[in-house]
Design a protein around this motif. Structure first.
Motif, mmCIF file in Angstrom:
data_model
loop_
_atom_site.group_PDB
_atom_site.id
_atom_site.type_symbol
_atom_site.label_atom_id
_atom_site.label_comp_id
_atom_site.label_asym_id
_atom_site.label_seq_id
_atom_site.Cartn_x
_atom_site.Cartn_y
_atom_site.Cartn_z
ATOM 1 N N GLU A 24 0.833 -1.217 0.000
ATOM 2 C CA GLU A 24 0.000 0.000 0.000
ATOM 3 C C GLU A 24 0.866 1.265 0.000
ATOM 4 N N ALA A 178 -6.762 -12.296 1.611
ATOM 5 C CA ALA A 178 -7.726 -11.271 1.170
ATOM 6 C C ALA A 178 -8.323 -10.545 2.368
ATOM 7 N N SER A 179 -8.604 -11.285 3.428
ATOM 8 C CA SER A 179 -9.157 -10.683 4.647
ATOM 9 C C SER A 179 -8.136 -9.753 5.290
ATOM 10 N N GLU A 181 -5.631 -8.227 3.769
ATOM 11 C CA GLU A 181 -5.484 -7.053 2.889
ATOM 12 C C GLU A 181 -6.592 -6.039 3.162
ATOM 13 N N ALA A 182 -7.824 -6.516 3.298
ATOM 14 C CA ALA A 182 -8.959 -5.627 3.561
ATOM 15 C C ALA A 182 -8.787 -4.938 4.916
ATOM 16 N N ASP A 183 -8.304 -5.685 5.907
ATOM 17 C CA ASP A 183 -8.083 -5.109 7.240
ATOM 18 C C ASP A 183 -7.010 -4.025 7.199
ATOM 19 N N ARG A 185 -6.144 -2.128 4.631
ATOM 20 C CA ARG A 185 -6.714 -0.939 3.966
ATOM 21 C C ARG A 185 -7.657 -0.188 4.899
ATOM 22 N N ASP A 186 -8.435 -0.924 5.681
ATOM 23 C CA ASP A 186 -9.372 -0.311 6.627
ATOM 24 C C ASP A 186 -8.613 0.486 7.697
ATOM 25 N N ARG A 189 -7.290 3.673 6.187
ATOM 26 C CA ARG A 189 -8.367 4.677 6.020
ATOM 27 C C ARG A 189 -8.644 5.387 7.329
#
Length: 196
Positions: A24, A178-179, A181-183, A185-186, A189
Motif C-alpha cells: 500500500e 484477502a481478509s 489485505e482488507a483489514d 486498507r481499513d 483509512r
C-alpha cells in the motif's frame, strides 16, 4: 506523522502483514531485518567478544547463539545490551528520515513491542494473531524450530490474550490473505485522513 506499531507472537503472520503495508506504499521498519544486518556487520565482533565461538567468517551463527542464550536470562540480557542500542539507533534514523520526507504514516514491525512498551513509543498498536493450532502448524515448517526452542521464545512473549487487550487494531491472519489485505486498507483509512 503517525507511528503504527506492528507486533504479534512468533508464527502469527507479522512479516506477511508488513508486506501488505508495503504493497500500500507504507514504509516499514523491520526490527528483525535490522538484527539480521547487525549479525552480519556491526554487532558481530561485539557478540563474539561476549559469546566466543558464536560467529564464523564475520557472521553470527544464529543457531549457536540461540543455544547459548535461550533459557539463560543473564546471557540474554548481555546479548540485548549489545543489540538493542544498535536497533534503537537504526529505528531513530528511519523515523527521522520519514519525518523529513513528510510521510503521513510509518509502521514499526517489532516482535516484542508490547513486552518492551516503554522502549518504543507508538501512536497505535496493531496485533496480528491466529489460533494456537495455526501458529504451531506454521512453526513446525520452520527449519531448526524445536519444541524447546519454541517454549523458550514463547516464555519471553506476553500471552496472546493479553496482547489483544492492549492492541488498538487486530488482524486474524488465519482468515486468509484477502481478509488481511482488507483489514490493512481499513486501518489505513482510519489512520490517514483524506481521500482513499
Amino acid at each position: 506523522m503517525i507511528v503504527l506499531g506492528l507486533t504479534g507472537s512468533i508464527g502469527m503472520g507479522k512479516s506477511t502483514t508488513a508486506n501488505l503495508f508495503r504493497a500500500e506504499g507504507i514504509e516499514v521498519f523491520d526490527a528483525d531485518a535490522v538484527v539480521h544486518g547487525l549479525y552480519r556487520g556491526k554487532a558481530t565482533p561485539l557478540i563474539e567478544a561476549v559469546f566466543p565461538g558464536t560467529t564464523e567468517a564475520g557472521v553470527v551463527d544464529r543457531l549457536r547463539l540461540g543455544a547459548r542464550v535461550l533459557g539463560d536470562p543473564a546471557a540474554l540480557q548481555q546479548l540485548e545490551a549489545i543489540v538493542h542500542p544498535l536497533v534503537r539507533e537504526a529505528r531513530e534514523e528511519f523515523l527521522c528520515s520519514a519525518k523529513e520526507r513528510g510521510l503521513p504514516l510509518v509502521v514499526l514491525d517489532i516482535p516484542l513491542l508490547l513486552e518492551n512498551a516503554a522502549d518504543t513509543p507508538v501512536d497505535a498498536v496493531l496485533l496480528v494473531t491466529a489460533p494456537e493450532a495455526v501458529q504451531k502448524e506454521r512453526l513446525a515448517q520452520r527449519p531448526g524450530m524445536t519444541e524447546a526452542r519454541l517454549e523458550a521464545i514463547l516464555a519471553r512473549q506476553m500471552p496472546d490474550a493479553d496482547k489483544r487487550k492492549k492492541a488498538n487494531y487486530i488482524i486474524d491472519t488465519s482468515l486468509g490473505l484477502a481478509s488481511a489485505e482488507a483489514d490493512v486498507r481499513d486501518i489505513l483509512r482510519k489512520l490517514i485522513p483524506g481521500p482513499k
